[in-house]
Enzyme design. Structure first.
Site, PDB file in Angstrom:
ATOM      1  CE1 TYR A 156      28.844 -10.424  73.550  1.00  0.00           C
ATOM      2  CE2 TYR A 156      27.037 -10.248  71.978  1.00  0.00           C
ATOM      3  CZ  TYR A 156      27.488 -10.485  73.264  1.00  0.00           C
ATOM      4  OH  TYR A 156      26.593 -10.783  74.261  1.00  0.00           O
ATOM      5  CE  LYS A 163      23.711 -11.980  75.616  1.00  0.00           C
ATOM      6  NZ  LYS A 163      23.102 -12.510  76.860  1.00  0.00           N
TER       7      LYS A 163
HETATM    8  O1  0WE Z   1      27.625 -11.141  76.663  1.00  0.00           O
HETATM    9  C1  0WE Z   1      28.737 -10.787  77.002  1.00  0.00           C
HETATM   10  C2  0WE Z   1      29.809 -11.804  77.345  1.00  0.00           C
HETATM   11  C3  0WE Z   1      29.317 -13.205  77.418  1.00  0.00           C
HETATM   12  C4  0WE Z   1      30.408 -14.259  77.357  1.00  0.00           C
HETATM   13  C5  0WE Z   1      31.667 -14.085  77.894  1.00  0.00           C
HETATM   14  C6  0WE Z   1      32.600 -15.120  77.826  1.00  0.00           C
HETATM   15  C7  0WE Z   1      34.009 -14.965  78.324  1.00  0.00           C
HETATM   16  C8  0WE Z   1      34.619 -16.278  78.707  1.00  0.00           C
HETATM   17  C9  0WE Z   1      30.093 -15.457  76.772  1.00  0.00           C
HETATM   18  N1  0WE Z   1      30.977 -16.473  76.689  1.00  0.00           N
HETATM   19  C10 0WE Z   1      32.209 -16.323  77.221  1.00  0.00           C
HETATM   20  N2  0WE Z   1      33.070 -17.362  77.125  1.00  0.00           N
HETATM   21  C11 0WE Z   1      34.254 -17.403  77.782  1.00  0.00           C
HETATM   22  O2  0WE Z   1      35.028 -18.361  77.643  1.00  0.00           O
HETATM   23  N3  0WE Z   1      29.024  -9.446  77.016  1.00  0.00           N
HETATM   24  C12 0WE Z   1      28.032  -8.500  76.603  1.00  0.00           C
HETATM   25  C13 0WE Z   1      30.338  -8.913  77.408  1.00  0.00           C
HETATM   26  C14 0WE Z   1      31.177  -8.793  76.169  1.00  0.00           C
HETATM   27  O3  0WE Z   1      31.791  -9.883  75.656  1.00  0.00           O
HETATM   28  C15 0WE Z   1      32.455  -9.473  74.522  1.00  0.00           C
HETATM   29  C16 0WE Z   1      32.237  -8.108  74.316  1.00  0.00           C
HETATM   30  C17 0WE Z   1      31.408  -7.661  75.377  1.00  0.00           C
HETATM   31  C18 0WE Z   1      30.895  -6.292  75.574  1.00  0.00           C
HETATM   32  C19 0WE Z   1      33.216 -10.225  73.626  1.00  0.00           C
HETATM   33  C20 0WE Z   1      33.793  -9.571  72.550  1.00  0.00           C
HETATM   34  C21 0WE Z   1      33.586  -8.238  72.333  1.00  0.00           C
HETATM   35  C22 0WE Z   1      32.801  -7.488  73.215  1.00  0.00           C
END
Ligand code: 0WE
Length: 256
Positions: A156, A163
């Site tokens: 993450y 966050k």
């Molecule tokens: O906040 C998120 C994801 C937000 C996010 C997702 C992406 C994917 C595509 C931000 N930036 C990008 N950039 C991209 O190019 N989450 C809470 C979901 C999430 O994302 C993870 C998680 C979880 C849960 C990433 C790594 C590990 C766990």
């Protein structure tokens, strides 16, 4: 009477029907709120238009890149002209460059760090500032967060740091805007299978992990995030501000 009768809401972050923003918007609308929506980029416009038109064709759908001050100003000008006030705002927007979510955090580039914080955290400050003059009868702002703000969730990475900035910004905004009866809170959601989660290596395993480890032995449902979104902007939450509420089937309370 519905809980949000006569309320005007502005929703940032709908990409498609799986978006958390869409779940919360539907729940707000079901309680009588009148909504406006923004979308990011032409490639999402048709998706969002199709979803939003289920509310009737007069629902404003506005283009907004939250890293552009002029676009933010344009959105709030339109909302002011159309509705004359604003009561509710949902921030469900995040982005970090994909490579920053794959390697080691120690390798985060200056640019990836800047972009992640600009899109995912500073945008809340900018939107809250622009919303304030329209929230003449008080208001409620809700932003989406994740546990990676508080503890290390492998991969993450810079999103966790962004966050953490979002949650801290929520507290400082709550302090500034409290005297104007504007409340600001975060929902920290357990993992949900959205467009943002797709393509994240190991996401399916993460859902299984939450199912196995959370006290409720399952994952959170989008409609449960909708219900918390309604609660936080409703009179029942009138004394709640600056908080991050975990809606994660209890996962966050666990040590091991
Ligand atoms: O906040 C998120 C994801 C937000 C996010 C997702 C992406 C994917 C595509 C931000 N930036 C990008 N950039 C991209 O190019 N989450 C809470 C979901 C999430 O994302 C993870 C998680 C979880 C849960 C990433 C790594 C590990 C766990």
């Amino acid at each position: 009477m519905p809980l949000l009768d006569g309320k005007i809401g502005l929703v940032f972050g709908v990409a498609n029907k799986r978006s958390i923003a869409w779940a919360i918007a539907q729940a707000w609308a079901a309680e009588g709120a009148k909504l406006a929506f923004t979308y990011q980029g032409e490639r999402l416009k048709d998706n969002v238009t199709e979803l939003v038109n289920t509310f009737g064709a007069d629902t404003p759908i506005l283009s907004c890149d939250v890293t552009k001050d002029d676009e933010i100003a344009g959105v709030f000008k339109t909302v002011g002209e159309k509705f004359g006030k604003l009561d509710l705002l949902l921030h469900s927007v995040a982005f970090a460059p994909k490579d920053a979510l794959e390697g080691e955090f120690v390798n985060t580039s200056r640019e990836a760090f800047r972009v992640a914080h600009d899109v995912s955290a500073y945008s809340l400050v900018a939107l809250a500032r622009a919303a304030t003059p329209l929230m003449t009868g008080g208001g409620s702002i809700v932003a989406m967060s994740y546990y990676g703000a508080e503890k290390v969730v492998p991969h993450y990475n810079v999103m966790g740091v962004a966050k953490a900035a979002l949650e801290a910004s929520t507290r400082y905004l709550a302090y500034d805007l409290g005297p104007r009866k504007i409340r600001v809170n975060c929902i920290s959601a357990g993992p949900v299978n959205t467009l943002a989660a797709r393509g994240i290596a190991g996401f399916t395993e993460m859902l299984k992990h939450y199912e196995a480890k959370s006290p409720l032995k399952r994952n959170v449902l989008p409609e449960e995030l909708g219900a918390t979104g309604v609660f936080l902007v409703s009179p029942g939450a009138a004394a709640i501000t600056g908080q991050t509420i975990y809606v994660d089937c209890g996962y966050q309370i666990m040590g091991v």
